[in-house]
Design a protein around this motif. Sequence first.
Motif, PDB file in Angstrom:
ATOM      1  N   UNK A 154       0.833  -1.201   0.000  1.00  0.00           N
ATOM      2  CA  UNK A 154       0.000   0.000   0.000  1.00  0.00           C
ATOM      3  C   UNK A 154       0.872   1.257   0.000  1.00  0.00           C
ATOM      4  N   UNK A 155       1.934   1.253   0.818  1.00  0.00           N
ATOM      5  CA  UNK A 155       2.838   2.405   0.856  1.00  0.00           C
ATOM      6  C   UNK A 155       3.533   2.599  -0.480  1.00  0.00           C
ATOM      7  N   UNK A 156       4.002   1.508  -1.063  1.00  0.00           N
ATOM      8  CA  UNK A 156       4.668   1.595  -2.367  1.00  0.00           C
ATOM      9  C   UNK A 156       3.703   2.063  -3.451  1.00  0.00           C
ATOM     10  N   UNK A 157       2.445   1.659  -3.340  1.00  0.00           N
ATOM     11  CA  UNK A 157       1.442   2.091  -4.314  1.00  0.00           C
ATOM     12  C   UNK A 157       1.192   3.594  -4.212  1.00  0.00           C
ATOM     13  N   UNK A 158       1.142   4.106  -3.000  1.00  0.00           N
ATOM     14  CA  UNK A 158       0.914   5.538  -2.812  1.00  0.00           C
ATOM     15  C   UNK A 158       2.037   6.374  -3.408  1.00  0.00           C
ATOM     16  N   UNK A 159       3.248   5.823  -3.447  1.00  0.00           N
ATOM     17  CA  UNK A 159       4.396   6.557  -3.992  1.00  0.00           C
ATOM     18  C   UNK A 159       4.662   6.219  -5.462  1.00  0.00           C
ATOM     19  N   UNK A 160       3.807   5.425  -6.081  1.00  0.00           N
ATOM     20  CA  UNK A 160       3.922   5.136  -7.496  1.00  0.00           C
ATOM     21  C   UNK A 160       4.902   4.038  -7.863  1.00  0.00           C
ATOM     22  N   UNK A 161       5.397   3.290  -6.867  1.00  0.00           N
ATOM     23  CA  UNK A 161       6.343   2.213  -7.167  1.00  0.00           C
ATOM     24  C   UNK A 161       5.638   0.903  -7.497  1.00  0.00           C
ATOM     25  N   UNK A 162       4.396   0.785  -7.086  1.00  0.00           N
ATOM     26  CA  UNK A 162       3.596  -0.414  -7.333  1.00  0.00           C
ATOM     27  C   UNK A 162       2.225   0.013  -7.852  1.00  0.00           C
ATOM     28  N   UNK A 163       1.685  -0.752  -8.785  1.00  0.00           N
ATOM     29  CA  UNK A 163       0.316  -0.545  -9.265  1.00  0.00           C
ATOM     30  C   UNK A 163      -0.458  -1.823  -9.007  1.00  0.00           C
ATOM     31  N   UNK A 164      -1.603  -1.683  -8.350  1.00  0.00           N
ATOM     32  CA  UNK A 164      -2.457  -2.842  -8.040  1.00  0.00           C
ATOM     33  C   UNK A 164      -3.700  -2.800  -8.914  1.00  0.00           C
ATOM     34  N   UNK A 165      -4.131  -3.976  -9.355  1.00  0.00           N
ATOM     35  CA  UNK A 165      -5.338  -4.047 -10.182  1.00  0.00           C
ATOM     36  C   UNK A 165      -5.973  -5.418 -10.053  1.00  0.00           C
ATOM     37  N   UNK A 166      -7.253  -5.488 -10.433  1.00  0.00           N
ATOM     38  CA  UNK A 166      -7.950  -6.763 -10.482  1.00  0.00           C
ATOM     39  C   UNK A 166      -8.501  -7.208  -9.145  1.00  0.00           C
ATOM     40  N   UNK A 167      -9.236  -8.288  -9.197  1.00  0.00           N
ATOM     41  CA  UNK A 167      -9.823  -8.893  -7.992  1.00  0.00           C
ATOM     42  C   UNK A 167      -9.840 -10.409  -8.190  1.00  0.00           C
ATOM     43  N   UNK A 168      -9.012 -11.182  -7.500  1.00  0.00           N
ATOM     44  CA  UNK A 168      -8.082 -10.720  -6.463  1.00  0.00           C
ATOM     45  C   UNK A 168      -6.967  -9.853  -7.053  1.00  0.00           C
TER      46      UNK A 168
END
Length: 259
Positions: free
Chosen positions: A60-74
């Motif tokens: 979650x922290x990495x996503x907020x800083x643009x280092x990770x992108x999360x998508x889909x379910x799961x």
Amino acid sequence: MSDDSADRGPVVEKPGEGVRAVDRALDILLAFRAGDRQLSASELLRRIDLSRPTLYRLLRTLELRGFIVASGEPQRFQLGPSVAHLAHVWTSGLDLAELSQPMMRRLWEQTGETVALLVHHGRERVCVAEMPSPQPLSFKRGVGHSESVIQGASGRAILAFVKDAASYLDGKVPPNQQPAYLEGLARIREAGYAISRDELIKGAVAMAVPFRAAGGKVMGSLVVYGPSARLDDARVQQIVALLLDASRELSAKAGATTD
């Protein structure tokens, strides 16, 4: 409801906790390998020693800083634009001519032929470093020399790995010859190297391999060329093997990763 956070005072981080969190976050980023487009949480957990709650908190922290992108379910995770930004900063700061000197010097000593480093620039490839052969019969082009990227072994070794290579052929290769040209690029891509004879210089043989930088992008080609009188098929294959080794070393120094 009153806020008594001021009465409790500032939260004091335990010694080492911040460093440990950074270390674990870096482990997550480094868990991605060449060819990994997306990974699930379970796949990440198999590669790094973290609890699932800790993994999600750091993701979650990495996503907020643009280092990770999360998508889909799961959810599935992939590297984000901040990683691309760092890769660009790293690549733009490289002095490829200087970085390549040990590999070029070794090739020059091993082959006795002219060794050159060319970088992809728009629709051309430009020579940024060259070590001419010491032999009386030899060929050289000179630093700063440029040619269309569709020409020669040094150009095709780059173009074979460029996205939408067909777009480079318009106006340069007749339409009826383009399918055969693209098939040739596919063979280069499979073999990992390109060879040309008597193409840009009469009597010359050129052997070229691509080299990569951070993110796996092909940046240019490493080339050895000399007269056909000295370069029979057996010698050409020996030099190709040396070039492939040098390319792997140069790519690693330029930030490319291989798995």
